[in-house]
Every structure is written in structure tokens, then in C-alpha cells.
Design a protein around this motif. Structure first.
Motif, mmCIF file in Angstrom:
data_model
loop_
_atom_site.group_PDB
_atom_site.id
_atom_site.type_symbol
_atom_site.label_atom_id
_atom_site.label_comp_id
_atom_site.label_asym_id
_atom_site.label_seq_id
_atom_site.Cartn_x
_atom_site.Cartn_y
_atom_site.Cartn_z
ATOM 1 N N PRO A 261 44.434 41.258 30.893
ATOM 2 C CA PRO A 261 45.316 41.004 29.751
ATOM 3 C C PRO A 261 45.967 42.299 29.265
ATOM 4 O O PRO A 261 45.317 43.347 29.213
ATOM 5 C CB PRO A 261 44.364 40.425 28.703
ATOM 6 C CG PRO A 261 43.261 39.803 29.503
ATOM 7 C CD PRO A 261 43.091 40.679 30.693
ATOM 8 N N ALA A 386 38.876 39.747 34.532
ATOM 9 C CA ALA A 386 40.240 39.210 34.414
ATOM 10 C C ALA A 386 40.228 37.689 34.448
ATOM 11 O O ALA A 386 40.930 37.028 33.667
ATOM 12 C CB ALA A 386 41.123 39.776 35.525
ATOM 13 N N ARG A 387 39.428 37.112 35.366
ATOM 14 C CA ARG A 387 39.351 35.656 35.457
ATOM 15 C C ARG A 387 38.781 35.047 34.179
ATOM 16 O O ARG A 387 39.308 34.063 33.660
ATOM 17 C CB ARG A 387 38.496 35.255 36.669
ATOM 18 C CG ARG A 387 39.169 35.473 38.015
ATOM 19 C CD ARG A 387 38.404 34.788 39.138
ATOM 20 N NE ARG A 387 37.056 35.341 39.293
ATOM 21 C CZ ARG A 387 36.759 36.362 40.065
ATOM 22 N NH1 ARG A 387 37.713 36.979 40.761
ATOM 23 N NH2 ARG A 387 35.522 36.796 40.175
ATOM 24 N N SER A 390 41.060 35.277 31.071
ATOM 25 C CA SER A 390 42.256 34.425 31.128
ATOM 26 C C SER A 390 41.911 32.935 31.112
ATOM 27 O O SER A 390 42.812 32.087 31.121
ATOM 28 C CB SER A 390 43.066 34.738 32.390
ATOM 29 O OG SER A 390 42.313 34.426 33.554
ATOM 30 N N ASP A 391 40.633 32.597 31.084
ATOM 31 C CA ASP A 391 40.199 31.192 31.139
ATOM 32 C C ASP A 391 39.182 30.949 30.030
ATOM 33 O O ASP A 391 37.975 31.138 30.215
ATOM 34 C CB ASP A 391 39.594 30.893 32.508
ATOM 35 C CG ASP A 391 39.319 29.404 32.719
ATOM 36 O OD1 ASP A 391 39.213 28.674 31.707
ATOM 37 O OD2 ASP A 391 39.176 28.989 33.880
#
Length: 424
Positions: A261, A386-387, A390-391
Motif C-alpha cells: 500500500p 502485501a496480500r 490488500s485483503d
């Protein structure tokens, strides 16, 4: 063997004291209370009730001892506790955790492991029992306790295969000491089996006391204030990082900025305070803007830095409370890992490296419960972060799994206390 071990202690003592003084250049606490390390404590104050001796070598063991110390003082209202340490950070942590107990708890450094120094400690405090936390086994301490009819307990005990191999190299010195232990309360059956192989006669499996730690309301309040200063930015916490890990994490973070992000905050908390300045220089060398927690105002200002350096003591729960995803350090390099129970108890998704032999079963259980994810290296750490960042749904599910895992393993303190009753 113990006579030779004692001779080596006396021969090494000048070097030990010199090293203590040199370490005091970075941590002034190492230059304080030297008399205690040599077994001198001033005039004794007669105790009105039983004295219970708990030894917690440093920060992790001191935090782990909190539920047991609280339970002992509640179960034995006339008792006092002498809490010993080996490090200034452990002592500072104990002071912060247990100030509420007032005169019922006294702190001291553990004397060096010579028969005379330990005997002076026992004559001064006259403890009813000696409770060593986790992995501490001192041959002279155990022998002198036996001579003075003080039962020795190893509580919240853990022993990895690697530590067992090291212990067996000392032969009779360690096996004789092990036979002098009255009770071992082991975290897991695997730990228990390894301890039994050393010759300990009574070994019980109680689970890990760390699951029983209650998150202090004050820590949650600081975490909320810290989060308010950060704002809505996503926070990746790298907690209890050890030497060499920041060299991996910081370049990986810089390289992964395009996939993370855009407004992400990296929060790094080195495990050892003497490294705070060193880690700050490393952050700056990566071209990142850094702010230190010790200089951060929590009264309405907004944090603009790329990296927040957690350079405070006793605020780990607050850091966990303020983050979105937590990586637990000591695991990217072959250092054995650190305790992942605290972020799990707060419902945070946990990332962990490959090297977790100090907390093997706890880590495997957290992975199986879906509350933790293992990463191969620093690049994989950033990809996993990151995964998750973002979820939101995946992050929430993993956090709930972590919290459920932590809640299911409570009760070790109660089981340990039941085993201690006959000895006390």
C-alpha cells in the motif's frame, strides 16, 4: 565436574566483571547493583510469611512469569516474592509489570553460579521454593538449594532438540543438576520427553503460561493513542527483530514499495535496546524517513515517516495493538524465533520465518489453526504482507483464527500452581 565448573567460574570472574562494565557503556543498568551479582544484599529483613523465589533471566521470561507471579501472590496472601534476573532489561520489565504489588515483590540480580554466592542469597532471603522460568539450569544453584532443603522447580519449561544436544555435551555436570530438580512443568510433551532424557525424576506437562498473560488496559490505551497518531495508514510490524534481520527486512521493504500500500508504515521494534541507534542509522541509509517512538507525541500529531522505530521498553503489547499485520522476529535467521502468542492473543495475523526451533510446537499449532503464515525470507515476508494488507477479509479471518488458537491454550498457570502446592 561441579568442582571444575566452580573453578572455571572463579577464574573467569575478572573477565565476566570486565565484560559487565563494558556492556554498561551502552546499557547503564549493567553497572548497577553489582553487589547482588556477588551475593551481597545488605541487612536482612525478617519475612512475615513464606518467601517464594522466581527467577526470570530477561524480558521474555519476565513477561512469561507475570501470570504465575500474580497467581502465587493471590494463592498465598502472606507470601512475598523475590524476583531475580540476569539482565537490566529484564529487571526494568519486572519493575514495570509488578510495581502494583508494592513491598510484596522484591527484585534482585541472580548471583553468579558459585556455591558461596548462591548460599549467601539463600541465607539472606530464606526462600521456601526456587522457581526457574523456562530454560535456566545452574548446577551450583541447584546443588546449594538441595543442601538447604529448597525445592527447585523449572516452570514453563522448554527444551529444543538443539538445546538438548548442547546440554548432553556437559555430561555429568548437567545430568547431576537435572536430578536435583524437584519438578519440571513442561510446555509440551516433546519438551517433557527431552527433559526426562536428562534424568529429571518428576516431569509434568502443563502447557505454556504465556497463553495466560492478560493484556494490560494501559497497553491497549497506549496502542489506541499510537494508532490515532498513525491514522488510517496500514501498519506492518516487525517485532523483536534480532541482529542481521533488519539488514534483510529494510532492503526488501524498499524494493517492495510498489506492491505494498502506498501509505504503508513499517514499524520496527528491535529486541535489544542497545541496538536502537544502530537500527535507526540502517533505516536512514535506505533513504527512508524514520521517527522514533520516544520522540513521537501522542497528543494529536500525525505520523508522516516511512518507518517508526519502536525504541521504548515495556510497550510490545501496545505495538501489537496498533498494527494490522505482525511479523515475529528472530526467525529469518537461525536464532530460534520469538513468542508469537502475544499478537495472536490480540487477534493479529502473524507472519513467521523458517527458524522457530525455540517455539516449535506453538508455531506449528498456530500455523495449523490458520492464525499464522510461515515465510521463506524477507522478500516473501513483504509479499505476504502485501496480500494481507490488500485483503481485509483474509486479514480478519486470519486474526480471528490466531485469537481462537490463543484462547484454546489457556490454563497452564492454574495447572502449574496445583503442582507447586505440595512443594510450597
Amino acid at each position: 565436574m561441579r568442582a571444575l565448573y566452580s573453578l572455571m567460574w572463579w577464574l573467569a570472574l575478572p573477565l565476566v566483571l570486565t565484560r559487565l562494565w563494558l556492556r554498561g557503556r551502552q546499557e547503564p543498568g549493567y553497572r548497577q547493583h553489582w553487589a547482588e551479582r556477588l551475593g551481597f544484599y545488605g541487612r536482612a529483613t525478617p519475612a512475615s510469611g513464606p518467601v517464594l523465589w522466581v527467577h526470570a533471566v530477561s524480558v521474555g521470561e519476565t513477561r512469561a512469569a507475570e501470570p504465575l507471579v500474580d497467581a502465587l501472590l493471590a494463592a498465598y496472601p502472606d507470601s512475598r516474592i523475590v524476583l531475580t534476573h540476569m539482565t537490566p532489561t529484564g529487571r526494568a520489565t519486572g519493575k514495570a509489570l509488578f510495581a502494583r504489588h508494592g513491598e510484596r515483590l522484591r527484585q534482585s540480580y541472580l548471583p553468579y553460579d558459585t556455591a558461596g554466592m548462591v548460599a549467601r542469597f539463600i541465607r539472606h532471603f530464606q526462600p521456601r521454593v526456587c522457581i526457574l522460568m523456562e530454560t535456566e539450569v545452574w548446577p551450583n544453584l541447584i546443588a546449594v538449594c538441595g543442601a538447604h532443603k529448597v525445592p527447585v522447580v523449572l516452570a514453563n519449561a522448554r527444551l529444543s532438540e538443539r538445546s538438548l544436544r548442547k546440554a548432553t555435551r556437559f555430561g555429568a555436570l548437567l545430568t547431576d543438576a537435572a536430578r536435583g530438580i524437584s519438578l519440571v512443568a513442561a510446555q509440551t510433551e516433546a519438551d517433557a520427553q527431552r527433559v526426562r532424557s536428562l534424568g529429571v525424576r518428576r516431569v509434568e506437562v502443563t502447557g505454556s503460561i504465556k497463553f495466560d498473560v492478560v493484556v494490560p488496559e494501559a497497553a491497549l490505551a497506549i496502542g489506541a493513542a499510537l494508532r490515532a497518531a498513525i491514522g488510517p495508514r496500514p501498519v506492518l510490524l516487525c517485532a523483536s527483530t534480532r541482529e542481521g534481520e533488519e539488514d534483510l527486512i529494510l532492503p526488501a521493504f524498499t524494493a517492495a514499495r510498489a506492491t505494498l500500500p502506498a501509505d504503508i508504515l513499517l514499524l520496527i521494534v528491535p529486541r535489544h535496546p542497545q541496538r536502537f541507534d544502530e537500527v535507526e542509522k540502517m533505516i536512514v541509509a535506505q533513504g527512508l524517513v524514520v521517527e522514533r517512538r520516544s520522540k513521537l507525541a501522542l497528543d494529536g500529531g500525525k505520523l508522516q515517516a516511512d518507518v517508526l522505530l519502536g525504541d521504548s521498553m515495556g510497550e510490545m503489547f501496545a505495538y501489537y495493538a496498533a498494527c494490522d499485520v505482525a511479523f515475529v522476529g528472530g526467525s529469518l535467521m537461525p536464532l530460534g524465533g520469538q513468542n508469537l502468542i502475544e499478537p495472536a492473543a490480540l487477534g493479529k495475523p502473524v507472519l513467521i520465518g523458517q527458524h522457530t526451533f525455540n517455539f516449535e510446537l506453538v508455531t506449528e499449532d498456530a500455523l495449523a489453526a490458520g492464525g499464522a503464515q510461515r515465510v521463506a525470507d524477507a522478500d516473501a515476508l513483504m509479499a505476504a504482507a502485501a496480500r494481507l494488507l490488500s485483503d481485509a477479509a483474509a486479514r480478519e479471518t486470519m486474526g480471528l483464527n490466531a485469537q481462537s488458537f490463543a484462547n484454546q491454550h489457556r490454563g497452564a498457570t492454574r495447572r502449574t500452581l496445583a503442582l507447586l502446592r505440595d512443594l510450597i
